[in-house]
Design a protein around this motif. Structure first.
Motif, short mmCIF file in Angstrom:
data_model
loop_
_atom_site.label_atom_id
_atom_site.label_comp_id
_atom_site.label_asym_id
_atom_site.label_seq_id
_atom_site.Cartn_x
_atom_site.Cartn_y
_atom_site.Cartn_z
N THR B 82 -8.81 -0.84 0.13
CA THR B 82 -8.61 0.01 1.31
C THR B 82 -9.94 0.50 1.84
OG1 THR B 82 -6.55 0.75 0.33
CG2 THR B 82 -7.42 2.08 2.13
N PRO B 83 -10.29 0.18 3.12
CA PRO B 83 -11.62 0.49 3.62
C PRO B 83 -11.89 2.00 3.71
CG PRO B 83 -10.43 -0.98 5.11
CD PRO B 83 -9.45 -0.49 4.11
N SER B 84 -10.86 2.79 3.97
CA SER B 84 -11.11 4.22 4.20
C SER B 84 -11.24 5.02 2.91
CB SER B 84 -9.99 4.81 5.06
OG SER B 84 -8.77 4.77 4.35
N LEU B 85 -10.96 4.39 1.77
CA LEU B 85 -11.02 5.12 0.51
C LEU B 85 -12.41 5.05 -0.10
CD1 LEU B 85 -7.79 4.44 -1.56
CD2 LEU B 85 -8.47 6.49 -0.35
N ASP B 89 -12.39 9.25 -4.14
CA ASP B 89 -10.95 9.41 -3.91
C ASP B 89 -10.16 8.70 -5.00
OD1 ASP B 89 -11.63 10.67 -1.59
OD2 ASP B 89 -11.17 8.97 -0.27
N VAL B 90 -10.59 7.46 -5.29
CA VAL B 90 -9.85 6.65 -6.26
C VAL B 90 -9.96 7.26 -7.65
CG1 VAL B 90 -9.63 4.37 -7.31
CG2 VAL B 90 -10.18 4.58 -4.90
N VAL B 92 -10.43 10.44 -8.38
CA VAL B 92 -9.60 11.65 -8.41
C VAL B 92 -8.12 11.29 -8.58
CG1 VAL B 92 -8.73 13.57 -6.99
CG2 VAL B 92 -11.17 13.12 -7.11
N SER B 93 -7.66 10.30 -7.81
CA SER B 93 -6.24 9.98 -7.89
C SER B 93 -5.88 9.35 -9.24
CB SER B 93 -5.81 9.07 -6.73
OG SER B 93 -6.56 7.89 -6.74
N SER B 96 -5.80 12.01 -11.86
CA SER B 96 -4.61 12.86 -11.79
C SER B 96 -3.37 12.13 -12.30
CB SER B 96 -4.36 13.43 -10.40
OG SER B 96 -5.25 12.99 -9.46
N TYR B 97 -3.27 10.82 -12.01
CA TYR B 97 -2.15 10.05 -12.58
C TYR B 97 -2.17 10.11 -14.10
CZ TYR B 97 -0.32 7.74 -8.40
OH TYR B 97 0.28 7.48 -7.21
N VAL B 100 -1.12 13.65 -15.28
CA VAL B 100 0.31 13.91 -15.10
C VAL B 100 1.13 13.10 -16.10
CG1 VAL B 100 2.26 13.57 -13.52
CG2 VAL B 100 0.17 14.61 -12.68
N TYR B 101 0.78 11.80 -16.23
CA TYR B 101 1.53 10.96 -17.16
C TYR B 101 1.35 11.41 -18.60
CZ TYR B 101 3.54 7.46 -14.10
OH TYR B 101 4.33 6.83 -13.19
N PHE B 103 0.77 14.40 -19.68
CA PHE B 103 1.54 15.63 -19.84
C PHE B 103 3.03 15.33 -19.99
CE2 PHE B 103 3.69 19.35 -17.85
CZ PHE B 103 3.28 20.31 -18.76
N ILE B 104 3.55 14.57 -19.04
CA ILE B 104 4.98 14.26 -19.03
C ILE B 104 5.39 13.47 -20.27
CG2 ILE B 104 6.79 12.94 -17.82
CD1 ILE B 104 5.84 15.41 -16.34
N PHE B 107 5.50 15.35 -23.66
CA PHE B 107 6.72 16.12 -23.84
C PHE B 107 7.93 15.21 -24.00
CE2 PHE B 107 4.20 19.68 -22.47
CZ PHE B 107 4.70 20.67 -23.29
#
Lengths: 261, 154
Positions: B82-85, B89-90, B92-93, B96-97, B100-101, B103-104, B107
């Motif tokens: 993706t040119p705009s990324l 950004d990548v 960070v995302s 975060s994945y 989140v994974y 953590f979930i 549990f």
């Protein structure tokens, strides 16, 4: 981007996606709405009943989001590329919201100690999903910068007071649908509780709609719009009908069309 | 080529193990020895992650095996960026994945472990509140599965 007519196939797919978006907004709208109302009560009886009204339906409702994404990818890849590039972080937050509200159905009955965490996840997750979707619509109405079919606006190009306004509008709209669902599906105290919220939520939705339409009548907002040849679309009579969803689908459909040309 | 080679075979192997466990269980049940064959019960206990392992190794096979293509023969991975990324950004995302994974799933695994420790606590009966969206409800008491709150002794 010449002013040629869209092909029958493009119109057909725009119709299918329009129906899928309408179904999604109505169906997942009420269960995201119940998720937000869930956060406004501390009564465990109410919470359990609210979860109970959603448990058999919520994941079926969210499947329409998959239909929308896959349909957009297959039929309008250019619009898909622009949309997902422009809303990279809102979509990311939306997915996290969907993850946390989805697991709450199962996890909150597993542990008394962790229950507040899963309940907050359910409430905030629902609110984040609604806000992200509403903000994306607002940003599309306002227009997102696209050059040669590529999004060029940066990660927060969508962030603008108008997008925030439509985000809040969709939060209120979904909460209204949720209150309506609870009135339909519950009895006694919870039904009265939900019924009392319908009026205020309806007033809130109408207030945001009024504000949004007032702002969009000032055509300068379309200066950077992706559909400069059709600035009147947002004020056409079909949009004067109250459901927010109609507003959603028409904008989405016209946004897709102008990208596919 | 090492990762797709073994990834695929691990996935198929897990499938065969799952088939073997279920067929063997059917046979033991037919002979009336299902609940008394200790080695088989231990086997089913150790086979519980086979589904997860099969799913993950299958993904590795697909995602590593298709390189350098995103769409085989049509679109290369380097042309699909993706040119705009930005890299930031990548990062960070992706981070975060992972968070989140982690953590979930921590549990999730903990709650599955709790259910296993607890074992079957009551006669099996129909669970009205159980749906495909609440799969763990099947492993639980009817009273708590319907959303009536936590049972005693937990």
């Amino acid at each position: 981007m010449s002013a040629m007519d869209p092909s029958t196939l493009a119109l057909f797919w725009a119709g299918i996606l329009g129906c899928a978006i309408l179904l999604y907004v109505i169906l997942d709208g009420f269960d995201l709405g119940v998720g937000m109302l869930f956060g406004t009560t501390r009564d465990e009886g109410y919470s359990a009943q609210m979860m109970g009204t959603l448990a058999p339906f919520w994941d079926g409702n969210e499947t329409w989001l998959v239909v929308i994404g896959a349909g957009l990818f297959a039929a309008f890849p250019d619009a898909y590329a622009v949309l997902l590039s422009a809303f990279y972080f809102p979509v990311l937050l939306m997915l996290f919201g969907l993850i946390f509200r989805g697991i709450a159905f199962e996890f909150r009955y597993r542990s008394e100690r962790m229950r507040p965490v899963w309940d907050w996840g359910f409430f905030l997750g629902s609110a984040v999903v609604a806000f992200a979707q509403g903000a994306a619509v607002g940003a599309m109405i306002r227009g997102i910068p696209v050059t040669n079919g590529q999004y060029v606006g940066g990660p927060f190009g969508w962030l603008h007071p108008f997008a925030i306004l439509t985000g809040i509008g969709l939060v209120l709209g979904y909460a209204l649908l949720g209150a309506g669902w609870l009135v339909l599906k519950s009895k006694g105290e919870l039904r009265d509780w939900a019924y009392r919220r319908v009026t205020w939520l309806a007033v809130g939705v109408l207030a945001v709609l009024f504000l949004a339409f007032t702002v969009t009548f000032d055509y300068s907002i379309f200066a950077r719009s992706n559909c400069p040849h059709d600035p009147g679309a947002s004020s056409s009579p079909s949009l004067a009908c109250p459901p927010w969803s109609a507003f959603w689908w028409e904008r989405a459909a016209s946004a897709m069309e102008c990208h596919s040309q | 080529m090492v990762i797709p080679f073994f990834g695929f075979r691990i996935m198929v192997g897990m499938g065969l193990i799952m088939l073997a466990v279920s067929r063997l269980g059917c046979w033991l049940r037919f002979r009336g020895r299902l609940e008394t064959t200790r080695w088989y019960l231990w086997g089913t206990f150790f086979a519980f992650p086979s589904g997860f392992i099969a799913v993950l190794s299958g993904w590795y096979t697909a995602e590593v095996g298709r390189q350098p293509w995103v769409v085989y023969g049509l679109l290369r991975t380097r042309d699909a960026v993706t040119p705009s990324l930005t890299t930031g950004d990548v990062v960070v995302s992706l981070a975060s994945y992972v968070l989140v994974y982690a953590f979930i799933y921590s549990f999730g695994v903990y709650y599955i472990y709790k259910l296993l420790r607890q074992g079957p606590t009551a006669e099996a009966k129909a669970i009205p509140g159980a749906t495909a969206s609440r799969p763990m409800a099947y492993a639980d008491l009817a009273e708590t599965a319907t959303g009536g709150g936590l049972g005693s002794g937990r």
